[in-house]
Scaffold this motif. Structure first.
Motif, mmCIF file in Angstrom:
data_model
loop_
_atom_site.group_PDB
_atom_site.id
_atom_site.type_symbol
_atom_site.label_atom_id
_atom_site.label_comp_id
_atom_site.label_asym_id
_atom_site.label_seq_id
_atom_site.Cartn_x
_atom_site.Cartn_y
_atom_site.Cartn_z
ATOM 1 N N VAL A 1 79.245 -24.503 82.735
ATOM 2 C CA VAL A 1 80.436 -24.084 83.471
ATOM 3 C C VAL A 1 80.078 -24.067 84.961
ATOM 4 N N GLU A 2 80.914 -24.687 85.779
ATOM 5 C CA GLU A 2 80.694 -24.637 87.223
ATOM 6 C C GLU A 2 81.147 -23.279 87.740
ATOM 7 N N VAL A 3 80.268 -22.593 88.476
ATOM 8 C CA VAL A 3 80.586 -21.294 89.064
ATOM 9 C C VAL A 3 80.202 -21.312 90.534
ATOM 10 N N HIS A 4 80.740 -20.363 91.264
ATOM 11 C CA HIS A 4 80.454 -20.209 92.694
ATOM 12 C C HIS A 4 80.167 -18.734 92.930
ATOM 13 N N GLU A 5 78.878 -18.378 93.010
ATOM 14 C CA GLU A 5 78.468 -16.982 93.159
ATOM 15 C C GLU A 5 77.072 -16.927 93.767
ATOM 16 N N PRO A 6 76.639 -15.753 94.210
ATOM 17 C CA PRO A 6 75.268 -15.639 94.734
ATOM 18 C C PRO A 6 74.238 -15.986 93.658
ATOM 19 N N PHE A 7 73.098 -16.513 94.098
ATOM 20 C CA PHE A 7 72.035 -16.987 93.216
ATOM 21 C C PHE A 7 70.781 -16.153 93.444
ATOM 22 N N TYR A 8 70.235 -15.614 92.367
ATOM 23 C CA TYR A 8 69.029 -14.781 92.422
ATOM 24 C C TYR A 8 67.994 -15.364 91.464
ATOM 25 N N ALA A 9 67.406 -16.481 91.825
ATOM 26 C CA ALA A 9 66.465 -17.158 90.943
ATOM 27 C C ALA A 9 65.149 -16.401 90.853
ATOM 28 N N GLU A 10 64.500 -16.572 89.709
ATOM 29 C CA GLU A 10 63.159 -16.031 89.518
ATOM 30 C C GLU A 10 62.193 -16.811 90.411
ATOM 31 N N HIS A 11 61.140 -16.129 90.865
ATOM 32 C CA HIS A 11 60.102 -16.824 91.621
ATOM 33 C C HIS A 11 58.980 -17.176 90.670
ATOM 34 N N GLY A 12 58.400 -18.343 90.878
ATOM 35 C CA GLY A 12 57.359 -18.834 89.980
ATOM 36 C C GLY A 12 56.109 -17.973 89.977
#
Length: 159
Positions: free
Chosen positions: A128-139
């Motif tokens: 699903v295409e969404v538009h929101e803030p992104f909080y990715a995990e750090h490696g």
């Protein structure tokens, strides 16, 4: 020129900010950078180590004033699986491609990618295409000297 050398976490309770800066996920991970303020002007961020700025955290300027950090909405894919086991399998395939991902109990968020989308759909994911803030995990291979590890209160897949 305005200069910030201290970051404050979300919920810092140090008072109101005089201005704000809106940054996407990649821009919130920094050590030294000139950032545009929403009200005009710029602030130079100069930290001893690379940090990740918290959404609704703040930069504290040399003169004590605060600049609020706001996570910018980004164009993302919401990756949904049939069940938890399927979602874990999808997470493995995403990680195997060294793709930044935000892992939550019922979904995975990734930046939109025209190569990954058909691969994940081929594995049975619903995208699903969404538009929101992104909080990715750090490696796991980032520097252990990092002082910024923003969890931002998001539920991880393992929780």
């Amino acid at each position: 020129m305005l200069r910030a050398t201290t970051q404050l976490p979300a919920g810092h309770a140090q008072g109101p900010a005089f201005d704000s800066v809106v940054l996407d996920h990649d821009q919130r991970r920094l050590r030294r950078r000139l950032l545009p303020l929403q009200g005009g002007g710029e602030v130079m961020v100069d930290f001893p180590q690379t940090v990740t700025l918290d959404h609704l955290g703040a930069l504290q300027l040399d003169d004590g004033r605060l600049v609020e950090i706001i996570a910018a909405p980004e164009h993302l894919y919401e990756v949904l699986g049939r069940d938890a086991a399927h979602l874990v399998r999808l997470a493995w395939h995403i990680g195997n491609r060294h793709t930044s991902a935000q892992l939550e109990a019922g979904r995975i968020l990734i930046k939109r990618d025209h190569v990954l989308k058909p691969m994940l759909e081929g594995l049975g994911a619903r995208i699903v295409e969404v538009h929101e803030p992104f909080y990715a995990e750090h490696g796991a291979y980032h520097s252990h000297a990092d002082s910024g590890h923003a969890d931002s209160g998001h539920a991880l897949l393992a929780r």
